[in-house]
Motif scaffolding. Structure first.
Motif, PDB file in Angstrom:
ATOM      1  N   GLY A 337      13.218   9.922  -5.330  1.00  0.00           N
ATOM      2  CA  GLY A 337      12.054   9.216  -4.809  1.00  0.00           C
ATOM      3  C   GLY A 337      12.303   8.642  -3.431  1.00  0.00           C
ATOM      4  N   ASP A 338      13.502   8.059  -3.226  1.00  0.00           N
ATOM      5  CA  ASP A 338      13.860   7.538  -1.908  1.00  0.00           C
ATOM      6  C   ASP A 338      13.839   8.639  -0.850  1.00  0.00           C
ATOM      7  OD1 ASP A 338      14.243   5.056  -3.038  1.00  0.00           O
ATOM      8  OD2 ASP A 338      16.436   5.154  -3.020  1.00  0.00           O
ATOM      9  N   LEU A 339      14.448   9.765  -1.190  1.00  0.00           N
ATOM     10  CA  LEU A 339      14.550  10.874  -0.245  1.00  0.00           C
ATOM     11  C   LEU A 339      13.170  11.399   0.147  1.00  0.00           C
ATOM     12  CD1 LEU A 339      16.277  13.054   1.234  1.00  0.00           C
ATOM     13  CD2 LEU A 339      16.154  14.395  -0.883  1.00  0.00           C
ATOM     14  N   VAL A 340      12.315  11.628  -0.832  1.00  0.00           N
ATOM     15  CA  VAL A 340      10.994  12.188  -0.560  1.00  0.00           C
ATOM     16  C   VAL A 340      10.147  11.212   0.248  1.00  0.00           C
ATOM     17  CG1 VAL A 340       8.829  12.906  -1.654  1.00  0.00           C
ATOM     18  CG2 VAL A 340      11.018  13.748  -2.528  1.00  0.00           C
ATOM     19  N   ALA A 341      10.139   9.942  -0.126  1.00  0.00           N
ATOM     20  CA  ALA A 341       9.359   8.956   0.627  1.00  0.00           C
ATOM     21  C   ALA A 341       9.862   8.828   2.056  1.00  0.00           C
ATOM     22  CB  ALA A 341       9.396   7.607  -0.093  1.00  0.00           C
ATOM     23  N   ASP A 342      11.183   8.902   2.249  1.00  0.00           N
ATOM     24  CA  ASP A 342      11.738   8.889   3.607  1.00  0.00           C
ATOM     25  C   ASP A 342      11.269  10.099   4.412  1.00  0.00           C
ATOM     26  OD1 ASP A 342      13.086   6.531   3.160  1.00  0.00           O
ATOM     27  OD2 ASP A 342      15.069   7.453   2.953  1.00  0.00           O
ATOM     28  N   ALA A 343      11.220  11.254   3.756  1.00  0.00           N
ATOM     29  CA  ALA A 343      10.778  12.469   4.436  1.00  0.00           C
ATOM     30  C   ALA A 343       9.344  12.328   4.929  1.00  0.00           C
ATOM     31  CB  ALA A 343      10.902  13.666   3.499  1.00  0.00           C
ATOM     32  N   TYR A 344       8.498  11.727   4.143  1.00  0.00           N
ATOM     33  CA  TYR A 344       7.103  11.524   4.564  1.00  0.00           C
ATOM     34  C   TYR A 344       7.034  10.580   5.758  1.00  0.00           C
ATOM     35  CZ  TYR A 344       5.793  13.294  -0.125  1.00  0.00           C
ATOM     36  OH  TYR A 344       5.632  14.032  -1.264  1.00  0.00           O
ATOM     37  N   ILE A 352       5.646   3.028   6.737  1.00  0.00           N
ATOM     38  CA  ILE A 352       5.933   3.061   5.300  1.00  0.00           C
ATOM     39  C   ILE A 352       5.628   4.455   4.767  1.00  0.00           C
ATOM     40  CG2 ILE A 352       5.208   2.137   3.039  1.00  0.00           C
ATOM     41  CD1 ILE A 352       4.436  -0.464   4.634  1.00  0.00           C
ATOM     42  N   GLY A 353       6.412   4.904   3.784  1.00  0.00           N
ATOM     43  CA  GLY A 353       6.136   6.164   3.105  1.00  0.00           C
ATOM     44  C   GLY A 353       5.979   5.940   1.614  1.00  0.00           C
ATOM     45  N   PHE A 354       5.052   6.665   1.008  1.00  0.00           N
ATOM     46  CA  PHE A 354       4.795   6.548  -0.438  1.00  0.00           C
ATOM     47  C   PHE A 354       4.702   7.926  -1.076  1.00  0.00           C
ATOM     48  CE2 PHE A 354       2.662   2.334   0.418  1.00  0.00           C
ATOM     49  CZ  PHE A 354       3.457   1.575  -0.420  1.00  0.00           C
ATOM     50  N   GLU A 355       5.220   8.039  -2.285  1.00  0.00           N
ATOM     51  CA  GLU A 355       4.907   9.158  -3.177  1.00  0.00           C
ATOM     52  C   GLU A 355       4.790   8.606  -4.583  1.00  0.00           C
ATOM     53  OE1 GLU A 355       3.423  11.557  -4.210  1.00  0.00           O
ATOM     54  OE2 GLU A 355       4.528  13.340  -3.584  1.00  0.00           O
ATOM     55  N   ASP A 409       4.589   5.936 -15.948  1.00  0.00           N
ATOM     56  CA  ASP A 409       3.251   6.049 -15.369  1.00  0.00           C
ATOM     57  C   ASP A 409       3.351   6.883 -14.097  1.00  0.00           C
ATOM     58  OD1 ASP A 409       0.709   5.774 -14.374  1.00  0.00           O
ATOM     59  OD2 ASP A 409       0.862   3.624 -13.944  1.00  0.00           O
ATOM     60  N   GLY A 410       2.578   7.970 -14.037  1.00  0.00           N
ATOM     61  CA  GLY A 410       2.625   8.855 -12.887  1.00  0.00           C
ATOM     62  C   GLY A 410       2.230   8.206 -11.586  1.00  0.00           C
ATOM     63  N   ASN A 411       1.567   7.049 -11.629  1.00  0.00           N
ATOM     64  CA  ASN A 411       1.175   6.353 -10.407  1.00  0.00           C
ATOM     65  C   ASN A 411       2.256   5.399  -9.887  1.00  0.00           C
ATOM     66  OD1 ASN A 411      -1.719   7.017  -9.620  1.00  0.00           O
ATOM     67  ND2 ASN A 411      -1.923   6.667 -11.809  1.00  0.00           N
ATOM     68  N   PHE A 412       3.368   5.299 -10.580  1.00  0.00           N
ATOM     69  CA  PHE A 412       4.448   4.423 -10.115  1.00  0.00           C
ATOM     70  C   PHE A 412       4.877   4.843  -8.705  1.00  0.00           C
ATOM     71  CE2 PHE A 412       8.862   3.190  -9.534  1.00  0.00           C
ATOM     72  CZ  PHE A 412       8.876   1.881 -10.003  1.00  0.00           C
ATOM     73  N   PRO A 413       4.978   3.897  -7.742  1.00  0.00           N
ATOM     74  CA  PRO A 413       5.255   4.272  -6.359  1.00  0.00           C
ATOM     75  C   PRO A 413       6.743   4.368  -6.023  1.00  0.00           C
ATOM     76  CG  PRO A 413       4.720   1.937  -6.475  1.00  0.00           C
ATOM     77  CD  PRO A 413       4.624   2.475  -7.887  1.00  0.00           C
ATOM     78  N   GLN A 414       7.132   5.492  -5.461  1.00  0.00           N
ATOM     79  CA  GLN A 414       8.423   5.623  -4.792  1.00  0.00           C
ATOM     80  C   GLN A 414       8.180   5.326  -3.310  1.00  0.00           C
ATOM     81  OE1 GLN A 414      11.366   6.214  -6.392  1.00  0.00           O
ATOM     82  NE2 GLN A 414      10.308   6.314  -8.373  1.00  0.00           N
ATOM     83  N   VAL A 415       9.072   4.548  -2.683  1.00  0.00           N
ATOM     84  CA  VAL A 415       8.724   3.953  -1.391  1.00  0.00           C
ATOM     85  C   VAL A 415       9.802   4.190  -0.333  1.00  0.00           C
ATOM     86  CG1 VAL A 415       7.397   2.170  -2.581  1.00  0.00           C
ATOM     87  CG2 VAL A 415       9.746   1.671  -1.891  1.00  0.00           C
ATOM     88  N   SER A 416       9.348   4.106   0.920  1.00  0.00           N
ATOM     89  CA  SER A 416      10.240   4.137   2.080  1.00  0.00           C
ATOM     90  C   SER A 416       9.737   3.106   3.084  1.00  0.00           C
ATOM     91  CB  SER A 416      10.232   5.525   2.722  1.00  0.00           C
ATOM     92  OG  SER A 416      10.971   5.529   3.931  1.00  0.00           O
ATOM     93  N   GLY A 417      10.681   2.403   3.715  1.00  0.00           N
ATOM     94  CA  GLY A 417      10.292   1.381   4.691  1.00  0.00           C
ATOM     95  C   GLY A 417       9.795   0.106   4.039  1.00  0.00           C
ATOM     96  N   LEU A 418      10.109  -0.070   2.774  1.00  0.00           N
ATOM     97  CA  LEU A 418       9.553  -1.177   2.014  1.00  0.00           C
ATOM     98  C   LEU A 418      10.514  -1.531   0.890  1.00  0.00           C
ATOM     99  CD1 LEU A 418       6.655  -2.611   2.000  1.00  0.00           C
ATOM    100  CD2 LEU A 418       6.106  -1.065   0.110  1.00  0.00           C
ATOM    101  N   ARG A 419      10.555  -2.802   0.509  1.00  0.00           N
ATOM    102  CA  ARG A 419      11.266  -3.191  -0.701  1.00  0.00           C
ATOM    103  C   ARG A 419      10.527  -4.354  -1.352  1.00  0.00           C
ATOM    104  NH1 ARG A 419      16.901  -5.417   2.096  1.00  0.00           N
ATOM    105  NH2 ARG A 419      16.115  -7.463   2.789  1.00  0.00           N
ATOM    106  N   PHE A 420      10.654  -4.459  -2.689  1.00  0.00           N
ATOM    107  CA  PHE A 420       9.882  -5.459  -3.425  1.00  0.00           C
ATOM    108  C   PHE A 420      10.460  -5.619  -4.820  1.00  0.00           C
ATOM    109  CE2 PHE A 420       7.972  -1.365  -4.219  1.00  0.00           C
ATOM    110  CZ  PHE A 420       7.574  -1.381  -5.537  1.00  0.00           C
ATOM    111  N   THR A 421       9.973  -6.654  -5.525  1.00  0.00           N
ATOM    112  CA  THR A 421      10.407  -6.952  -6.892  1.00  0.00           C
ATOM    113  C   THR A 421       9.224  -6.838  -7.835  1.00  0.00           C
ATOM    114  OG1 THR A 421      12.148  -8.444  -6.137  1.00  0.00           O
ATOM    115  CG2 THR A 421      11.394  -8.712  -8.417  1.00  0.00           C
TER     116      THR A 421
END
Length: 513
Positions: A337-344, A352-355, A409-421
């Motif tokens: 997820g990290d890799l793909v979001a970074d690629a976007y 920010i990148g999301f998948e 859940d398929g809508n769970f976000p994998q992210v780039s440029g962002l962090r959260f709890t």
């Protein structure tokens, strides 16, 4: 001699040998969520042929959906290669999974017309139409007994694949009838019974896991009567015989085979009316249908010619699912997820990148990464775009799309440029920070507008529960999302994942409070 004894033992087990040899049992072989795992088809067809050859049982073969999409074989042909194999299988009944809608309804209809098998669906309508687009059920005659196969597709599909159900102006064009779902199944069951069905088998692409609209196969059983057994799918679980009470309090069987032919299901209906389900590992089935095998082998060569080019190398697995084939990318951060979001984010030059987790389908194993591996991980026809999103919209999106954690859940976000709890009990998010140009993180500014890289699906075609649907487009690209990952691996990472993605990078923290 040992092999012969093994085969005879298998046949006795599968046919439920009985002293009532003058009467035939009925065997129904079933699969769900094959997701382009094409090697199992020849074995399943071979088992069907072997049972037919004994002349001691009638046999049928059915699919519970999610066959058109799942890896490279489906992606590069937009489902055509899968239909070519399934047509040779001669299915007795097929129902629709949510991923049959991935390429849009016109493409789905085109492919299913080629399938040469009855499609059943009790809840798929053209918007406003009084009748279902496909027959709600089909009845098959086996000797002096009639078996009805009723089809059902989770209404959740209208969220997961929302782009297939609405036109570009947001007008509903197809409908899975969420408000009358249970009633439509009951109507189909009642009509099949009235038509003389001795047994009703529900092909249920609904699943065990309750998602955002509140549906699951157990609740479906609780709200209906007259179904004898539920062959379930959608949640990729493996269970041979769960007992669930229907609306009359009668316990009936619900069963699932897993995914990609983890097992092949066998429902035995004995002459005296017993219903017995069993799951069989393909490796334990010593039969192959040669015609299906020939089609499969030919398609494998076609795929290989397209996908064998090596793009990069990784010293470790890029994780989408765990050892139990559960898609952990749908409830936690993974290195894939990290890799793909970074690629976007890299491709779209965004903040920010999301998948969505559901968009990543297959692991990439340690070793050479081929173009086929990349398409297998990202098998859809999605393109990338950059949109403008306010800090408040980002916060709302993160809270909405992590609310089901730890449920997959398929809508769970994998992210780039962002962090959260993520806070599991309160279903909230906190400590949202955005990556800065110098490599540090700064708190999210709710009033600031950020640029976000994501797919067209996650912008306005149903992904992320439509949280970004009203966000304006800053840049529309023609780049497919798998092309973005290939470019990132070669141009930015130098054809190697290095050490950076060996583990998830700590962008998403999950706490139990």
């Amino acid at each position: 001699m040992m092999k012969r004894l093994f085969v005879l033992g298998m046949m006795a087990l599968m046919l439920g040998c009985t002293s009532l040899m003058a009467q035939k049992s009925i065997v129904i072989l079933y699969e769900n969520d094959v997701h382009c795992g094409i090697d199992g088809y020849k074995t399943m067809a071979g088992l069907r042929d072997a049972i037919n050859g004994t002349d001691t049982a009638y046999v049928a073969i059915v699919s519970v959906g999610d066959f058109l999409q799942g890896n490279t074989t489906g992606a590069i042909s937009k489902g055509q290669y899968i239909v070519d194999i399934m047509r040779e299988m001669k299915y007795d009944a097929v129902t629709l999974g949510n991923h049959e809608f991935d390429y849009g309804v016109p493409r789905m209809l085109e492919l299913l017309r080629q399938l040469d098998a009855p499609i059943v669906s009790a809840n798929f309508f053209e918007a406003g139409a009084p009748q279902t687009l496909y027959a709600p059920y089909i009845i098959r005659q086996f000797g002096n007994k009639k078996v009805a196969f009723v089809g059902a597709t989770t209404p959740e599909t209208m969220i997961l694949e929302g782009y297939a159900f609405y036109d570009t102006n947001g007008i509903l064009i197809y409908d899975l009838k969420r408000d009358s779902f249970y009633q439509l199944i009951q109507q189909a069951v009642d009509k099949a019974r009235a038509e003389g069905a001795d047994y009703v088998v529900l092909l249920s692409h609904v699943g065990e896991t309750t998602q955002s609209l509140g549906f699951n196969s157990h609740l479906m059983v609780n709200n209906t009567r007259g179904i004898d057994v539920v062959l379930d799918g959608h949640s990729h679980e493996i269970f041979e015989n769960a007992r669930v009470a229907n609306a009359d309090g009668k316990e009936i069987t619900v069963t699932q085979t897993g995914t990609q032919f983890s097992t092949i299901g066998k429902l035995l209906i004995t002459p005296d009316g017993q219903l017995i389900t069993k799951l069989i590992k393909p490796a334990d089935i010593p039969y192959v249908n040669e015609k299906v095998a020939a089609v499969t082998d030919n398609i494998r060569e076609l795929v290989k010619a397209t996908t064998s080019k090596v793009v990069a190398r990784t010293a470790y697995r890029l994780v989408v699912s765990d050892e139990n084939a559960q898609w952990v990318v749908r409830n936690q951060e993974t290195n894939a997820g990290d890799l793909v979001a970074d690629a976007y984010r890299y491709a779209m030059k965004a903040d920010i990148g999301f998948e969505n987790g559901g968009g990543l389908r297959n692991d990439i194993m340690a070793g050479d990464i081929t173009y086929g591996d990349i398409i297998g991980m990202l098998p859809y026809d999605n393109v990338l775009r950059r949109i403008a999103v306010t800090g408040q919209q980002l916060k709302d999106m993160l809270a909405r799309n992590t609310a089901l954690v730890p449920v997959l859940d398929g809508n769970f976000p994998q992210v780039s440029g962002l962090r959260f709890t993520i806070h599991c009990k309160s279903h909230t998010v906190s400590d949202i920070e955005v990556l800065q140009a110098d490599g540090s993180y700064a708190p999210l500014d709710l009033n600031h507008t950020y640029s976000v890289a994501l797919t067209d699906y996650n912008h306005n075609n149903g992904g992320f529960f439509d949280c970004f649907k009203k966000c304006p487009v800053l840049f529309e690209s023609s780049m497919r999302y798998y092309e973005a990952l290939a470019d990132y691996l070669t141009k930015e990472l130098g054809a190697s994942t290095g050490n950076a993605y060996a583990q998830p990078q700590g962008r998403i923290k999950i706490v139990e409070d």
